[in-house]
Scaffold this motif. Sequence first.
Motif, PDB file in Angstrom:
ATOM      1  N   THR A 105       0.687  -1.272  -0.062  1.00 50.42           N
ATOM      2  CA  THR A 105       0.047   0.030   0.135  1.00 50.42           C
ATOM      3  C   THR A 105       0.730   1.389   0.017  1.00 50.42           C
ATOM      4  OG1 THR A 105      -1.836  -1.159   0.905  1.00 50.42           O
ATOM      5  CG2 THR A 105      -1.661   1.335   1.108  1.00 50.42           C
ATOM      6  N   PRO A 106       1.793   1.353   0.815  1.00 54.64           N
ATOM      7  CA  PRO A 106       2.588   2.712   0.811  1.00 54.64           C
ATOM      8  C   PRO A 106       3.407   2.822  -0.667  1.00 54.64           C
ATOM      9  CG  PRO A 106       3.487   1.186   2.601  1.00 54.64           C
ATOM     10  CD  PRO A 106       2.270   0.538   2.139  1.00 54.64           C
ATOM     11  N   LEU A 107       3.777   1.808  -0.932  1.00 54.77           N
ATOM     12  CA  LEU A 107       4.685   1.797  -2.223  1.00 54.77           C
ATOM     13  C   LEU A 107       3.567   2.354  -3.194  1.00 54.77           C
ATOM     14  CD1 LEU A 107       6.675  -1.587  -2.258  1.00 54.77           C
ATOM     15  CD2 LEU A 107       7.521   0.718  -1.496  1.00 54.77           C
ATOM     16  N   ILE A 108       2.499   1.805  -3.186  1.00 53.86           N
ATOM     17  CA  ILE A 108       1.489   2.324  -4.317  1.00 53.86           C
ATOM     18  C   ILE A 108       1.019   3.896  -4.266  1.00 53.86           C
ATOM     19  CG2 ILE A 108      -0.981   2.003  -5.361  1.00 53.86           C
ATOM     20  CD1 ILE A 108      -0.943  -0.882  -4.136  1.00 53.86           C
ATOM     21  N   LEU A 109       1.061   4.412  -3.019  1.00 50.99           N
ATOM     22  CA  LEU A 109       0.922   5.669  -2.737  1.00 50.99           C
ATOM     23  C   LEU A 109       1.999   6.700  -3.465  1.00 50.99           C
ATOM     24  CD1 LEU A 109      -0.774   5.612   0.830  1.00 50.99           C
ATOM     25  CD2 LEU A 109      -1.799   6.196  -1.361  1.00 50.99           C
ATOM     26  N   SER A 141       7.195  -4.404 -10.051  1.00 50.40           N
ATOM     27  CA  SER A 141       8.393  -4.172  -9.492  1.00 50.40           C
ATOM     28  C   SER A 141       7.793  -3.989  -7.826  1.00 50.40           C
ATOM     29  CB  SER A 141       8.982  -2.989 -10.012  1.00 50.40           C
ATOM     30  OG  SER A 141       9.424  -3.070 -11.411  1.00 50.40           O
ATOM     31  N   LEU A 142       6.664  -3.261  -7.858  1.00 49.90           N
ATOM     32  CA  LEU A 142       6.248  -2.922  -6.453  1.00 49.90           C
ATOM     33  C   LEU A 142       5.808  -4.259  -5.843  1.00 49.90           C
ATOM     34  CD1 LEU A 142       3.774   0.228  -7.101  1.00 49.90           C
ATOM     35  CD2 LEU A 142       6.314  -0.030  -6.342  1.00 49.90           C
ATOM     36  N   TRP A 143       5.272  -5.334  -6.641  1.00 46.44           N
ATOM     37  CA  TRP A 143       4.955  -6.709  -6.048  1.00 46.44           C
ATOM     38  C   TRP A 143       5.945  -7.230  -5.553  1.00 46.44           C
ATOM     39  CZ3 TRP A 143       1.104  -8.760  -3.494  1.00 46.44           C
ATOM     40  CH2 TRP A 143      -0.125  -8.340  -3.776  1.00 46.44           C
ATOM     41  N   LEU A 144       7.081  -7.384  -6.270  1.00 48.90           N
ATOM     42  CA  LEU A 144       8.409  -8.095  -6.031  1.00 48.90           C
ATOM     43  C   LEU A 144       9.051  -7.138  -4.761  1.00 48.90           C
ATOM     44  CD1 LEU A 144      10.109  -8.540  -9.555  1.00 48.90           C
ATOM     45  CD2 LEU A 144       9.102 -10.163  -7.956  1.00 48.90           C
ATOM     46  N   ILE A 145       9.094  -6.092  -4.473  1.00 48.28           N
ATOM     47  CA  ILE A 145       9.649  -5.390  -3.477  1.00 48.28           C
ATOM     48  C   ILE A 145       8.811  -5.635  -2.091  1.00 48.28           C
ATOM     49  CG2 ILE A 145      10.201  -3.283  -2.247  1.00 48.28           C
ATOM     50  CD1 ILE A 145      10.602  -2.029  -5.235  1.00 48.28           C
ATOM     51  N   SER A 146       7.349  -5.968  -2.244  1.00 54.03           N
ATOM     52  CA  SER A 146       6.613  -5.786  -1.209  1.00 54.03           C
ATOM     53  C   SER A 146       6.883  -7.563  -0.820  1.00 54.03           C
ATOM     54  CB  SER A 146       5.184  -5.821  -1.704  1.00 54.03           C
ATOM     55  OG  SER A 146       4.899  -4.470  -1.883  1.00 54.03           O
ATOM     56  N   ILE A 193       8.233   0.743   9.702  1.00 57.98           N
ATOM     57  CA  ILE A 193       8.830   2.049   9.628  1.00 57.98           C
ATOM     58  C   ILE A 193       9.552   2.709   8.276  1.00 57.98           C
ATOM     59  CG2 ILE A 193      10.068   3.648  11.111  1.00 57.98           C
ATOM     60  CD1 ILE A 193       9.197   2.135  13.303  1.00 57.98           C
ATOM     61  N   LEU A 194      10.784   1.851   7.870  1.00 57.51           N
ATOM     62  CA  LEU A 194      11.451   2.198   6.650  1.00 57.51           C
ATOM     63  C   LEU A 194      10.616   2.238   5.617  1.00 57.51           C
ATOM     64  CD1 LEU A 194      14.037   2.455   5.619  1.00 57.51           C
ATOM     65  CD2 LEU A 194      14.187  -0.077   4.889  1.00 57.51           C
ATOM     66  N   PHE A 195       9.708   1.524   5.246  1.00 52.74           N
ATOM     67  CA  PHE A 195       8.733   1.606   4.186  1.00 52.74           C
ATOM     68  C   PHE A 195       7.847   2.800   4.278  1.00 52.74           C
ATOM     69  CE2 PHE A 195       9.586  -2.735   2.855  1.00 52.74           C
ATOM     70  CZ  PHE A 195       8.988  -2.875   1.643  1.00 52.74           C
ATOM     71  N   PHE A 196       7.204   3.243   5.128  1.00 52.55           N
ATOM     72  CA  PHE A 196       6.505   4.391   5.527  1.00 52.55           C
ATOM     73  C   PHE A 196       7.226   5.578   5.378  1.00 52.55           C
ATOM     74  CE2 PHE A 196       3.400   1.227   6.743  1.00 52.55           C
ATOM     75  CZ  PHE A 196       2.391   1.588   6.125  1.00 52.55           C
ATOM     76  N   ALA A 197       8.468   5.741   6.034  1.00 51.34           N
ATOM     77  CA  ALA A 197       9.519   6.443   5.902  1.00 51.34           C
ATOM     78  C   ALA A 197       9.789   7.197   4.637  1.00 51.34           C
ATOM     79  CB  ALA A 197      10.412   6.436   6.956  1.00 51.34           C
ATOM     80  N   VAL A 198      10.277   5.923   3.964  1.00 55.34           N
ATOM     81  CA  VAL A 198      10.615   6.588   2.408  1.00 55.34           C
ATOM     82  C   VAL A 198       9.550   7.140   1.600  1.00 55.34           C
ATOM     83  CG1 VAL A 198      11.141   5.385   0.324  1.00 55.34           C
ATOM     84  CG2 VAL A 198      12.463   4.575   2.393  1.00 55.34           C
ATOM     85  N   VAL A 199       8.234   6.314   1.861  1.00 54.27           N
ATOM     86  CA  VAL A 199       7.151   6.948   1.281  1.00 54.27           C
ATOM     87  C   VAL A 199       6.710   8.384   1.649  1.00 54.27           C
ATOM     88  CG1 VAL A 199       4.670   6.706   0.852  1.00 54.27           C
ATOM     89  CG2 VAL A 199       6.081   4.812   0.725  1.00 54.27           C
TER      90      VAL A 199
END
Length: 322
Positions: A105-109, A141-146, A193-199
């Motif tokens: 979800t955060p990667l999509i945003l 790519s988003l799916w692979l990262i997730s 936290i890393l995912f959401f911080a990057v987003v």
Amino acid sequence: MHNLTEFPGNATTYNSLSVIIKVCVVIPVFCIFLYCIAVMLHIFASHRQYLDSTRYILFAYMLTNDTLQLLSSVLLFLFVMGQVKLSIAYCVPLLFLCTATFQNTPLILATMCLERYVAIFYPLQCPAAWRSDRIWVIILSLWLISCIYPVVKYSIVARDSAAVDILSTAVLCKSNIVTTSPVQALFQLGIYILFFAVVAVVILFTYVRILLETRKLRQDKVSVSKAMHTVLLHGFQLLLCILAFTHPITETLLVLHANWLPEDIAFFNFFCFILTPRFLSPLIYGFRDQNLRGSIRKTILCCSNKVKPGERGKLQDNLSAS
């Protein structure tokens, strides 16, 4: 805190009534969400104009991801409420799907914010990867990262439980059967936290750049302003997702100020800080969009399932402008 034995009357009767109430709260809300998502996906599938827009393709992808996330979460909720035990072979894939879609979800945003950035700064020279016919590369790519973290996480579990028969061993399907140590829980929190911080950094960057561009441009300020408001909305959606991490705070407050059972506190956190933000996030975005709002109204009211020829050109113009 009170336990079950401290409630007057039959504790089993109270427990059963509590489960029925919780299920009756979650299921109708989930069905309403599914209906709205089905309407929007039907609109995307029946109008070619939406499929030619990268922005709407990403939005449809977000709807699909959130639906999978909510479906897996609600299934896990129902299994726990009904005390249904599953074999590890069936439980782990369900937990894997729930974890991967939560991280997606955060990667999509972030991707949707970058799409608005590209649309504003490179309107005539759009990079190939951001065109509607190539956006599937970014989505993959988003799916692979997730899936990287869940693959590692559940591979470790498979290695540690090699001596256990995963087909015959039945467990109550909860995340704590995988996250068994404080170190694992801390590592998982760090990943989130890393995912959401990057987003958050991506959203802040795109908002500031678009804001500066708005001040420079004397023409086409409307499109740039719409893009800026869209990025702000994605920031709000991210805040809704971050609410999932507030459950330790609310749990502590409820323990101190309310005599709730642990399962009632867990349900309150699940419904208010996991389900509700996921319900609201795509619906707010979908109903805010002028083109989608008009199509949704026509579809729900069954006035017209197809766009009339005169309206088709107008819809195309609106999609191009946005």
